[in-house]
Design an enzyme around this catalytic site. Structure first.
Site, PDB file in Angstrom:
ATOM      1  N   SER A   5      44.053  43.165  42.244  1.00 29.37           N
ATOM      2  CA  SER A   5      43.417  44.474  42.317  1.00 29.37           C
ATOM      3  C   SER A   5      42.151  44.429  43.165  1.00 29.37           C
ATOM      4  CB  SER A   5      43.072  44.951  40.909  1.00 29.37           C
ATOM      5  OG  SER A   5      42.103  44.107  40.351  1.00 29.37           O
ATOM      6  N   CYS A   6      41.720  43.226  43.513  1.00 18.37           N
ATOM      7  CA  CYS A   6      40.495  43.099  44.306  1.00 18.37           C
ATOM      8  C   CYS A   6      40.737  43.496  45.759  1.00 18.37           C
ATOM      9  CB  CYS A   6      39.994  41.672  44.263  1.00 18.37           C
ATOM     10  SG  CYS A   6      39.432  41.179  42.650  1.00 18.37           S
TER      11      CYS A   6
END
Lengths: 181, 217
Positions: free
Chosen positions: A49-50
């Site tokens: 998700s980064c």
């Protein structure tokens, strides 16, 4: 006024000239800082998700990358890892690039990441991160020339500082693909 | 004012967290061993206070594809259980529990490669493990903990963990990770059960257990 103590600059590369960037960290490469005359690659394996924010000035040969976790920093707090947050990381990385000899008007951006690994209804982390970094870059008037965001799988990203090309591979794929603008 | 909550835990408190992990994982593993009627070797639970960016290093190889089963537990604030198994382990488990497994390990690249039946077996295993884990904790803390239906993903450990790390490191740069490794040599099963409490829940835990704490919140 926020007090910022910058942490998390990765300066050493391994013997193959590759810099692995952990969460909340950043790296800057300029032409004077070449290690053994090798142009280092900056890479993240397993980007979920980064966001990997890649900024470079190809005219002055300065490049930087940061590994962002969260969309927004909290106000009025001391922050040890500013590159954890999209809003701070964008500002600081541009500043670092300029400090290393880049011209602000030449800086271009590529963003990678922001996927949704677990299919939860309330899992908006990746989307929020992507939106936050785009908004921030727009505010700072930095042009995004390439992106590979969203989806539901992890990514590996390699930024070759020699010719400013970015290669991305999703977990399911077996070969790296170059991001083209 | 400091953004990063300073977590100072004494050895006693760390031992207490380790014990919570031992009790929880003990119950979970007993349930799993009944299910597969095999002996499971468990390594001692470790409780670590660790910088958010070092969390993936707790796992043997964070860049290898694994199966992650994530269940969060709504309990005023947050508590998460993540189970990480090698792909081989999950296929072996599916083999034991069902008769028709046609997929080879090379073809298993994402959760879409599995049929619905296999997916629900994985979810069920995840549910059993996290359910027993939390039940044991709930008994101990005389409270109610009900985990949500688990979600499954096949990806590199780093990618699996990133979203969870992002969520749990919002108030602090430090995270508490309570890790139990389990192996079944008979069927080549290898995995980790990982309990991640948020800082808020830690306060509640210490209150319930009547332990003094020094959390700069």
């Amino acid at each position: 006024m926020k007090k910022i103590k910058p942490h998390g600059c990765i300066e050493k590369s391994d013997k193959n000239g590759e810099i692995f960037l952990p969460m909340g960290h950043y790296a800057i490469i300029n032409c004077k800082k070449r290690i053994n005359n090798v142009d280092p690659k900056i890479s993240i394996y397993g980007l979920g998700s980064c966001i990997a924010l890649i900024l470079f000035d190809n005219k002055n040969n300065v490049s930087g990358m940061s590994h962002i976790l969260l969309p927004k920093s909290r106000q009025n707090k001391t922050i040890n890892f500013p590159h954890k947050y999209a809003d701070l990381s964008a500002k600081l990385l541009i500043q670092e690039l300029i400090n290393h000899g880049a011209m602000r008007k030449n800086i271009k951006a590529i963003i990678v990441g922001g996927s949704k690994i677990f299919d939860l209804d309330e899992n908006f982390m990746g989307i929020n991160n992507t939106e936050a970094i785009k908004k921030e870059l727009e505010k700072l008037e930095i042009k995004i020339i390439g992106e590979n965001t969203g989806g539901s799988e992890g990514r590996a990203v390699i930024f070759d500082t020699k010719d400013f090309s970015v290669y991305v591979k999703s977990t399911r794929e077996s070969n790296f693909k170059k991001i083209t603008s | 004012m400091n953004d990063s909550v300073n977590i100072k835990l004494t050895q006693d408190q760390l031992d207490m967290l380790k014990e919570l992990g031992n009790i929880g994982s003990g119950h979970a593993i007993t349930a799993l061993s009944k299910l597969i009627s095999g002996k499971i070797e468990v390594s001692l639970t470790s409780a670590d206070i660790i910088s958010f960016w070092k969390v993936p290093d707790l796992f043997v190889n964070p860049y290898v594809d694994m199966v992650g089963i994530f269940s969060d537990i709504p309990f005023n604030s947050d508590l998460a259980i993540i189970q990480i198994f090698t792909k081989e382990s999950i296929l072996n488990l599916i083999n034991i529990l069902s008769d028709f497994n046609k997929i080879s390990i090379e073809d298993l690249k994402s959760i879409d490669d599995l049929d619905d039946f296999s997916c629900s077996i994985i979810a069920e295993i995840g549910s059993i493990l996290s359910g027993h884990y939390t039940n044991a904790l709930a008994d101990l803390l005389s409270t109610k903990l009900v985990p949500n239906v688990p979600k499954i993903a096949i990806d590199t450990v780093n990618a699996i963990l990133e979203g969870i790390i992002a969520k749990y490191s919002q108030i602090s740069d430090l995270m508490i990770v309570i890790n139990t490794k389990l192996t079944v040599s008979d069927i080549n099963l290898e995995g980790t059960i990982c309990l991640i409490p948020s800082i808020n829940i830690l306060k509640r835990l210490f209150n319930i257990l009547n332990l003094k704490y020094d959390l700069n919140l």
